[in-house]
Structure formats: C-alpha cells, structure tokens
Enzyme design. Structure first.
Site, PDB file in Angstrom:
ATOM      1  CG  ASP A  54       5.794   3.705   2.274  1.00 58.00           C
ATOM      2  OD1 ASP A  54       5.473   4.271   2.871  1.00 58.00           O
ATOM      3  OD2 ASP A  54       4.383   3.789   1.247  1.00 58.00           O
ATOM      4  CE  LYS A  72      -0.955   5.725   7.788  1.00 53.15           C
ATOM      5  NZ  LYS A  72      -0.482   5.095   6.383  1.00 53.15           N
ATOM      6  CG  PHE A 113      -2.192   1.094   1.177  1.00 52.59           C
ATOM      7  CD1 PHE A 113      -3.171   0.828   0.392  1.00 52.59           C
ATOM      8  CD2 PHE A 113      -2.103   2.397   1.892  1.00 52.59           C
ATOM      9  CE1 PHE A 113      -3.552   2.833   0.316  1.00 52.59           C
ATOM     10  CE2 PHE A 113      -2.355   3.890   1.413  1.00 52.59           C
ATOM     11  CZ  PHE A 113      -4.004   3.159   1.230  1.00 52.59           C
TER      12      PHE A 113
HETATM   13  C1  LIG Z   1      -0.802   5.969   5.549  1.00 48.83           C
HETATM   14  C2  LIG Z   1      -0.132   5.094   4.009  1.00 48.83           C
HETATM   15  C3  LIG Z   1       0.258   5.969   3.296  1.00 48.83           C
HETATM   16  C4  LIG Z   1      -0.443   6.652   2.470  1.00 48.83           C
HETATM   17  O1  LIG Z   1      -0.107   7.902   3.103  1.00 48.83           O
HETATM   18  P1  LIG Z   1      -1.367   8.943   2.893  1.00 48.83           P
HETATM   19  O2  LIG Z   1      -0.923   9.947   3.879  1.00 48.83           O
HETATM   20  O3  LIG Z   1      -2.896   9.160   3.368  1.00 48.83           O
HETATM   21  O4  LIG Z   1      -1.338  10.030   1.853  1.00 48.83           O
HETATM   22  C5  LIG Z   1       1.553   5.357   1.978  1.00 48.83           C
HETATM   23  N1  LIG Z   1       1.860   4.707   1.907  1.00 48.83           N
HETATM   24  C6  LIG Z   1       2.091   3.333   3.728  1.00 48.83           C
HETATM   25  C7  LIG Z   1       3.029   2.926   4.119  1.00 48.83           C
HETATM   26  C8  LIG Z   1       1.624   4.113   4.762  1.00 48.83           C
HETATM   27  O5  LIG Z   1       0.876   3.042   5.880  1.00 48.83           O
END
Ligand SMILES: *Cc1c(COP(=O)(O)O)cnc(C)c1O
Length: 402
Positions: free
Chosen positions: A221, A250, A134
C-alpha cells in the site's frame, strides 16, 4: 477579537475539525477566510504534491475541463492508457486499474488477492496484514486496518485476515506456518496513520523472498508514501524490490481524486471483464491530473528535491530538538524524504491548534506522533520555517506538567 468559528450544521461530524476554513492557497501557503496565512506542512494529508494553485497543473486542468470531464468506462479513455504507461514505466510493473480513492485501490488489491487464491483452488483465502496498519474505512479495508478505534462499532469485520507485527520475519513465518490458505502479504512500506513507521529494508527483501517461495502476492500500500514523497517514485524501491500489487491514491492527482492499483506480471491478468469496476475511476479529468502531476514532477526534479529538502528538514529537526531527543521527550524522528514523524513521549494532539495559531498546518497521528507530509515543492527556506515554528512549541509542550 475572537474569530468566528465556522460551524457544520448539515455535514456529519466524522472529523474533529479545527475552527479554520481555508479559502485559497499558493505554493506551500494557504489563507483562511479571516485572512490569516499558514505554511502548509500537511499538504491535504500527503495529497497536494505540487502545492496549491500550481500554474502548470491549473492550466492543464482548465484545458481538460473544456474537453471532457467524464465519460464512462464503456468507452476507451486514451488518457488512462497514458497514465497507466507512466506508472508502469516508473514502477517496473505492467497493468493498472483506476479508481478514485485509497480505500478503493485497497479494495481492488484485496479482491485481486482473493481471486488469485480462488483461481488456484483456495476457497477461503487469507491475507496477512499488520499491527497499526491503515488501509481505509470501507468494511473490508477497516478490517485489514490494525487500529481498533477504526473498527469499533462496525462489526462483524470481514474475515480472512492474519495479523502480525511489523519488521519481524519470524513472527510472519510463525503466523503462516503450514497454512495452505495464505494468498498475500499486505502492508504499507511506511505506515502513515499508524505513526510513520517504516518497514526495514532487510524486512522488505525477506518478505519478497518468502512471497516468491510460497507463491503469495506481495501487496504494498503506497497510498501515502508513494508518488515521490520519499525521494523515489515508490518507497519500496529503496529496498530494490518490486511488489506484485501496489495501491496508489493521495498524491497521484495532486488534489484531484485519483486512485490506482498497479499490478506486476503475477497479478496483471487476475481480473477479467466484469470482475471489477468504478464509475468515476479513470475519468479524463482525473487522468489528466495524474499525467500532469508526473510530468511536472519530472520537469522540476521533484524526486531528488523531496529527498534533499526532506533530509535537510529531518536534520534540522534533530538539531533543534537535540535536548529533547537526549532526555527522551522526543523518542525518535522517523521517515524518509518529505514523510517525517516526530514521536513524542506524550500525547500531542494539542499541537495541531497551537501550530495553526502560529501559522503552521501539521497533523498528529497515533496520538503522539507529529506528522509532516508537505507538498513536494517545499523549499529549504520553508523547511527552516517549519522547524522555527514547530520546535519551540514541541519544547513548550514537553515542559508542561513535567
Ligand atoms: C489515506 C490512506 C488510505 C485511504 O485512502 P482514502 O483515499 O482516504 O480512502 C489507505 N491507505 C493508506 C496507507 C493511507 O494513508
């Protein structure tokens, strides 16, 4: 008495929401508009690093609001330099681009990878991504995401992605063998939305070596698993490796929207003036939130705290769910530090409401995985409270229809 269900006549229904509206919080506790108290084991989805209403963060943000909230990247923003320095010191990397969200950080990473390719004469660069990944919900990041539900209805997808399974170096080599267009490998060190699936340490080191060998960018990521959640600043550091590109968001601002892409030497000079931008990115309020989050985390030793309390929580869950683990109702309890997934043998979305009814906020991801990503200030007693509230509900759910 039935509680009034808050309704949303004007907000688009993009989220399946619980009939709860939260009004305030303190530490790891939040209260709803009906006065009910909850222990927050979700932390705004791994966002509220310092919990709610942290006195030092609140004071710093209040002060910042009286100075500057926003300027523009047409001017120097000294706090950007400060936060970039803190992130580089802690990651061993060298340059940072600031934005506001996770998907934006990932978009920047994807653009870096493509331009890295173009700069060396690759006209149609391809990026390796993973099953169950994701990366966000913009058109490019949902294309990189490995969940068909996230992509459904939004085609045509962005091209230039090669998808492989996690933790399988042979599959990665086979999928890229002889392909001169590959420019980067992109994954979460611990998949969050995909069900709390950690990359193995050996695999991380093998991919690092392959990227070095092939002159690809390793892009990790760390939007969800980074910023101290696993007990190190960044989850990949457990493997003793360093990525070339690392998106963050986050937990970075402890609730204030802050995103960042951190680059190592191989990716630090790909973007030049005019290649990328973000109006809100790096604004003084956001930067202050990031700087103070890191400062407070260090002042309170929250890295080792997250490791210790996380290990305590995981061990306690394993003990309380020992029978279910033996009989397979609970398949596995995964994760590191305060990023824990409890993988059940059946869908468990119903637990979210049931836990809330018992005063506990959690989430369920990938249909059957309970995800715990509480604030990093969670105490041992609060960890025990999570176990005491959650485990009987898990056991009861597993018995239903059995
Ligand atoms: C939450 C998340 C995203 C997206 O972040 P947003 O601030 O909602 O755009 C991307 N990568 C990972 C691993 C995530 O957990």
């Amino acid at each position: 008495m039935t509680a009034a269900t808050p309704s949303s006549p004007h907000v688009m229904p993009t989220y399946g929401r619980l009939p709860i509206a939260l009004s305030h919080g303190q530490g790891c506790r939040v209260w709803d508009t009906e006065g009910r108290e909850y222990l927050d084991a979700l932390g705004g989805i791994a966002v509220n690093t310092l919990g709610h209403n942290h006195p030092k963060l609140v004071a710093a943000l209040q002060h910042q609001v009286t100075q500057l909230i926003h300027t523009s990247n047409y001017y120097h923003v000294p706090l950007q330099e400060e936060l970039a320095g803190l992130l580089c010191e802690r990651s061993g990397m060298s340059n940072v681009f600031f934005c506001s969200t996770g998907l934006e950080a990932n978009e920047a990473a994807l653009k870096l990878a493509r331009k890295f390719g173009h700069d060396k004469g690759i006209d149609r660069p391809e990026i390796v991504v993973y099953e169950k990944a994701f990366h966000g919900r913009s058109i490019a990041t949902l294309s990189a995401t490995g969940n068909p539900k996230v992509q459904a209805g939004f085609g045509p997808l962005v091209e230039g992605f090669i998808r492989v399974p996690i933790n399988n170096i042979d599959a990665l080599k086979a999928a890229t063998d002889g392909n001169p267009n590959v420019v980067a490998v992109f994954f979460e060190a611990i998949q969050g939305e995909g069900g709390v699936n950690p990359m193995h340490m050996d695999y991380l080191r093998e991919v690092r070596a392959l990227c070095d060998d092939q002159d690809w960018l390793l892009m990790i990521d760390e939007v969800q698993c980074g910023m101290g959640r696993t007990g190190k600043w960044f989850a990949h550091q457990w493997a003793g490796i360093q990525p070339d590109v690392m998106p963050l968001a986050k937990g970075l601002g402890s609730g204030v929207p802050v995103g960042a892409v951190v680059a190592g030497p191989r990716a630090a000079h790909i973007f030049a003036v005019g290649n990328h931008g973000s109006t809100f990115g790096g604004n003084p309020l956001a930067m202050r939130a990031g700087v103070e989050t890191i400062r407070i985390m260090e002042e309170h030793g929250l890295l080792s705290h997250a490791a210790t309390v996380g290990a305590h929580l995981k061990a306690g869950l394993e003990q309380a769910l020992a029978d279910e683990l033996t009989h397979g109702g609970v398949r596995e309890i995964r994760g590191q530090g305060l990023m824990i997934g409890i993988d059940l043998a059946k869908p468990c979305g119903a637990l979210v409401q049931r836990c809330a009814d018992h005063g506990l906020l959690i989430s369920v991801t990938a249909d059957s995985v309970i995800r715990l990503v509480p604030p990093l200030i969670l105490s041992t007693a609060e960890a025990d409270e999570i176990i005491a509230k959650l485990c009987p509900l898990v056991t009861a759910l597993l018995k239903e229809g059995a």
